[in-house]
Scaffold this motif. Structure first.
Motif, short mmCIF file in Angstrom:
data_model
loop_
_atom_site.label_atom_id
_atom_site.label_comp_id
_atom_site.label_asym_id
_atom_site.label_seq_id
_atom_site.Cartn_x
_atom_site.Cartn_y
_atom_site.Cartn_z
N GLY A 198 0.78 -1.21 0.00
CA GLY A 198 0.00 0.00 0.00
C GLY A 198 0.82 1.27 0.00
N SER A 199 0.33 2.23 -0.77
CA SER A 199 0.95 3.54 -0.77
C SER A 199 0.46 4.31 0.44
N GLU A 200 1.04 5.49 0.65
CA GLU A 200 0.58 6.34 1.73
C GLU A 200 -0.92 6.63 1.58
N GLY A 201 -1.33 6.94 0.36
CA GLY A 201 -2.74 7.22 0.11
C GLY A 201 -3.64 6.03 0.37
N ASP A 202 -3.17 4.84 -0.03
CA ASP A 202 -3.95 3.62 0.20
C ASP A 202 -4.11 3.35 1.69
N ARG A 203 -3.03 3.54 2.43
CA ARG A 203 -3.09 3.29 3.87
C ARG A 203 -4.00 4.28 4.57
N GLY A 204 -3.93 5.53 4.15
CA GLY A 204 -4.82 6.54 4.72
C GLY A 204 -6.28 6.24 4.40
N ALA A 205 -6.56 5.82 3.16
CA ALA A 205 -7.92 5.48 2.76
C ALA A 205 -8.44 4.28 3.56
N TYR A 206 -7.58 3.31 3.80
CA TYR A 206 -7.97 2.14 4.59
C TYR A 206 -8.43 2.57 5.97
N VAL A 207 -7.66 3.41 6.63
CA VAL A 207 -8.01 3.86 7.98
C VAL A 207 -9.32 4.65 7.95
N ARG A 208 -9.49 5.52 6.99
CA ARG A 208 -10.74 6.30 6.88
C ARG A 208 -11.95 5.39 6.69
N GLU A 209 -11.82 4.39 5.81
CA GLU A 209 -12.94 3.50 5.54
C GLU A 209 -13.28 2.62 6.74
N VAL A 210 -12.26 2.10 7.40
CA VAL A 210 -12.50 1.28 8.59
C VAL A 210 -13.16 2.12 9.67
N ARG A 230 -1.66 6.58 12.68
CA ARG A 230 -2.80 6.43 11.78
C ARG A 230 -4.11 6.24 12.53
N PHE A 231 -4.06 5.62 13.69
CA PHE A 231 -5.28 5.35 14.45
C PHE A 231 -5.40 6.26 15.68
N ALA A 232 -4.73 7.39 15.66
CA ALA A 232 -4.75 8.32 16.80
C ALA A 232 -6.09 9.02 16.96
N THR A 233 -6.80 9.23 15.87
CA THR A 233 -8.07 9.94 15.93
C THR A 233 -9.23 8.95 15.89
N GLY A 234 -9.99 8.91 16.95
CA GLY A 234 -11.18 8.08 16.99
C GLY A 234 -10.97 6.68 17.51
N TRP A 235 -9.75 6.32 17.81
CA TRP A 235 -9.43 4.96 18.27
C TRP A 235 -8.55 5.02 19.53
N THR A 236 -8.68 4.00 20.36
CA THR A 236 -7.80 3.83 21.51
C THR A 236 -7.08 2.50 21.35
N LYS A 237 -5.77 2.50 21.50
CA LYS A 237 -5.02 1.24 21.43
C LYS A 237 -5.27 0.48 22.73
#
Length: 81
Positions: free
Chosen positions: A2-14, A48-55
């Motif tokens: 995945g490219s940077e854009g692909d990875r960002g899109a994955y996080v947004r969609e999930v 990538r998961f800093a907004t809206g998610w808790t680890k």
């Protein structure tokens, strides 16, 4: 990979598809672990998961570690309310 854009899109969609309290388990190769796989490091996952998610937890994925080199890590995130 995945490219940077692909990875960002994955996080947004999930994120868009996950309801409050949903859990997401990701198992990812670390950088340099496999030929042809870019991998992802812990800092990128947290960023990538800093907004809206808790680890909830993360660590070495021992089931994929036959050579004892820690080629993969798991990350468990929970969607914030």
């Amino acid at each position: 990979n995945g490219s940077e854009g692909d990875r960002g899109a994955y996080v947004r969609e999930v994120t868009a598809g996950a309801g409050p309290g949903a859990r997401l388990l990701i198992v990812a190769f670390v950088p340099g672990a496999r030929l042809g796989v870019r991998g992802v490091d812990p800092a990128e996952m947290e960023r990538r998961f800093a907004t809206g998610w808790t680890k909830v937890s993360s660590g070495d994925e021992r089931a994929l570690d036959r050579a004892e080199r820690n080629p993969a890590r798991y990350y468990l995130f929970q969607r914030q309310p």
